[in-house]
Design a protein around this motif. Structure first.
Motif, PDB file in Angstrom:
ATOM      1  N   LYS A 331       0.828  -1.221   0.000  1.00 35.98           N
ATOM      2  CA  LYS A 331       0.000   0.000   0.000  1.00 35.98           C
ATOM      3  C   LYS A 331       0.857   1.264   0.000  1.00 35.98           C
ATOM      4  O   LYS A 331       0.573   2.225  -0.716  1.00 35.98           O
ATOM      5  N   ARG A 332       1.917   1.254   0.829  1.00 39.14           N
ATOM      6  CA  ARG A 332       2.792   2.436   0.899  1.00 39.14           C
ATOM      7  C   ARG A 332       3.488   2.683  -0.433  1.00 39.14           C
ATOM      8  O   ARG A 332       3.621   3.820  -0.890  1.00 39.14           O
ATOM      9  N   SER A 333       3.921   1.567  -1.073  1.00 41.03           N
ATOM     10  CA  SER A 333       4.607   1.694  -2.357  1.00 41.03           C
ATOM     11  C   SER A 333       3.658   2.174  -3.447  1.00 41.03           C
ATOM     12  O   SER A 333       4.018   2.984  -4.299  1.00 41.03           O
ATOM     13  N   LYS A 335       1.105   4.063  -3.033  1.00 34.78           N
ATOM     14  CA  LYS A 335       0.895   5.486  -2.789  1.00 34.78           C
ATOM     15  C   LYS A 335       2.087   6.297  -3.286  1.00 34.78           C
ATOM     16  O   LYS A 335       1.941   7.363  -3.903  1.00 34.78           O
ATOM     17  N   LYS A 336       3.294   5.780  -3.047  1.00 37.77           N
ATOM     18  CA  LYS A 336       4.521   6.444  -3.455  1.00 37.77           C
ATOM     19  C   LYS A 336       4.575   6.634  -4.963  1.00 37.77           C
ATOM     20  O   LYS A 336       5.017   7.678  -5.470  1.00 37.77           O
ATOM     21  N   TYR A 337       4.116   5.613  -5.717  1.00 34.76           N
ATOM     22  CA  TYR A 337       4.182   5.667  -7.180  1.00 34.76           C
ATOM     23  C   TYR A 337       2.831   6.012  -7.815  1.00 34.76           C
ATOM     24  O   TYR A 337       2.589   5.701  -8.989  1.00 34.76           O
ATOM     25  N   LYS A 343       5.621  -0.002 -11.398  1.00 32.40           N
ATOM     26  CA  LYS A 343       6.686   0.596 -10.600  1.00 32.40           C
ATOM     27  C   LYS A 343       6.691   0.024  -9.177  1.00 32.40           C
ATOM     28  O   LYS A 343       7.753  -0.221  -8.590  1.00 32.40           O
ATOM     29  N   THR A 344       5.505  -0.199  -8.644  1.00 31.32           N
ATOM     30  CA  THR A 344       5.383  -0.778  -7.293  1.00 31.32           C
ATOM     31  C   THR A 344       5.996  -2.170  -7.257  1.00 31.32           C
ATOM     32  O   THR A 344       6.758  -2.518  -6.354  1.00 31.32           O
ATOM     33  N   ASP A 347       9.758  -1.986  -7.483  1.00 28.14           N
ATOM     34  CA  ASP A 347      10.310  -1.489  -6.239  1.00 28.14           C
ATOM     35  C   ASP A 347      10.375  -2.577  -5.167  1.00 28.14           C
ATOM     36  O   ASP A 347      11.328  -2.648  -4.397  1.00 28.14           O
TER      37      ASP A 347
END
Length: 351
Positions: A331-333, A335-337, A343-344, A347
């Protein structure tokens, strides 16, 4: 039911089978009361106001052996006019099964009136059973319909002793010992289907439910299994509910295999009522096209009663903790992308 010279006749056709072939049939006629001119218009009025049964057996999700056996039994009972008792846990939508029985039987073209015994009034019930059903099924309108109909008594265990006596009297007068229509001139063709989520036998032992009514209702009784007893049906229910929701709201989402697996593995203590609530929340709260297992877990916990949540937390093991932490990372990733899954995945080193 057919009408000849303003008199109703109930007909029953029984095939004669010889060497697995139908070689003839026996047609029996049971004379009913004279048809009153107003009854037909009142019947149409009730039907137009929504006092109809919409569900049929062919639309009932039944992949599990338990449900297939139940449906076969219910269809057999539908051919008779005995009262029927449907038992099972709360949240199982027993009225759905009652509607199927009504639509399979001889009264399918007549009103289906649902009465919630949790909100019962003795006088209202007396009018419903013995004086005819008003157009709003509450007795508040003077125009009463005394023709054939099915009355569905939801949660019959909630009735007072006086109301139980009235229902018992109704079951004694209709359908009589044969199970077919009586030949009495005042026969109205009333059929009673009752449901309960309580242990009626236990209530009889405690003196809280009449034993004679229990025996009258249990002649043709049906047990509706919980969702955890028939997990094979959960898949069909998910598709049925999601299709209805998506058509109603014009919003389309897709459950991943992991999400569907989590829905099927959950015990559903609230049965179909809880399943519908979780699926509704998934549709409303979906951020994108796909719904994953972590979304399902979130909405299951959002719908849990406090005692269920406490029990679930006690049962959490290392695997549950690992899955929860992985879900948070994803979830954090995301949101980051900005929600970009490629991309998630890159990562996090995932596919």
């Amino acid at each position: 039911i057919i009408t000849i010279d303003d008199t109703q006749f109930w007909t029953n056709i029984t095939p004669i089978v010889t060497d697995n072939r139908v070689t003839g049939m026996i047609i029996s006629f049971y004379e009913g009361r004279q048809a009153e001119p107003d009854d037909e218009s009142r019947r149409r009025e009730l039907l137009s106001r929504g006092y109809t049964a919409h569900m049929t057996f062919d639309r009932l999700p039944a992949r599990s052996p338990q449900m297939q056996q139940l449906i076969a039994q219910a269809k057999r009972y539908a051919a008779f006019q005995f009262p029927i008792l449907i038992s099972g846990e709360k949240g199982l939508e027993k009225q759905t099964l009652a509607e199927c029985i009504h639509n399979q039987g001889m009264l399918k073209d007549y009103p289906f009136i649902s009465y919630n015994c949790n909100e019962h009034d003795d006088e209202k019930l007396r009018r419903l059973l013995f004086e005819g059903q008003s157009a709003d099924a509450t007795g508040s309108e003077p125009s009463a319909y005394r023709g054939p109909c099915t009355i569905y008594l939801k949660e019959i265990s909630a009735l007072s002793e006086n109301a139980q006596i009235m229902v018992m009297e109704a079951t004694q007068k209709r359908p009589y010992s044969s199970g077919f229509a009586a030949m009495a001139s005042k026969f109205s063709g009333l059929r009673i289907i009752a449901s309960t989520s309580m242990d009626l036998a236990g209530l009889v032992r405690e003196g809280r439910f009449r034993d004679d009514l229990y025996y009258a209702l249990s002649v043709t009784s049906l047990y509706l299994p919980s969702l955890r007893e028939r997990r094979d049906d959960v898949d069909m229910l998910i598709d049925m509910f999601m299709t209805d929701f998506q058509k109603s709201y014009g919003r389309f989402v897709k459950l991943t295999n992991a999400a569907r697996a989590r829905l099927k593995s959950y015990d559903w203590p609230g049965n179909m009522a809880e399943l519908r609530a979780v699926l509704s929340r998934l549709l409303v709260n979906a951020d994108g096209y796909y719904i994953d297992a972590s979304d399902v877990e979130l909405q299951i916990r959002a719908c849990m009663l406090p005692e269920s949540m406490a029990a679930a937390m006690k049962l959490r093991g290392p695997d549950d903790e690992r899955m929860a932490s992985e879900a948070e990372l994803i979830k954090r990733s995301l949101k980051k992308y900005g929600g970009n899954r490629e991309k998630t995945a890159r990562d996090l080193g995932m596919s």
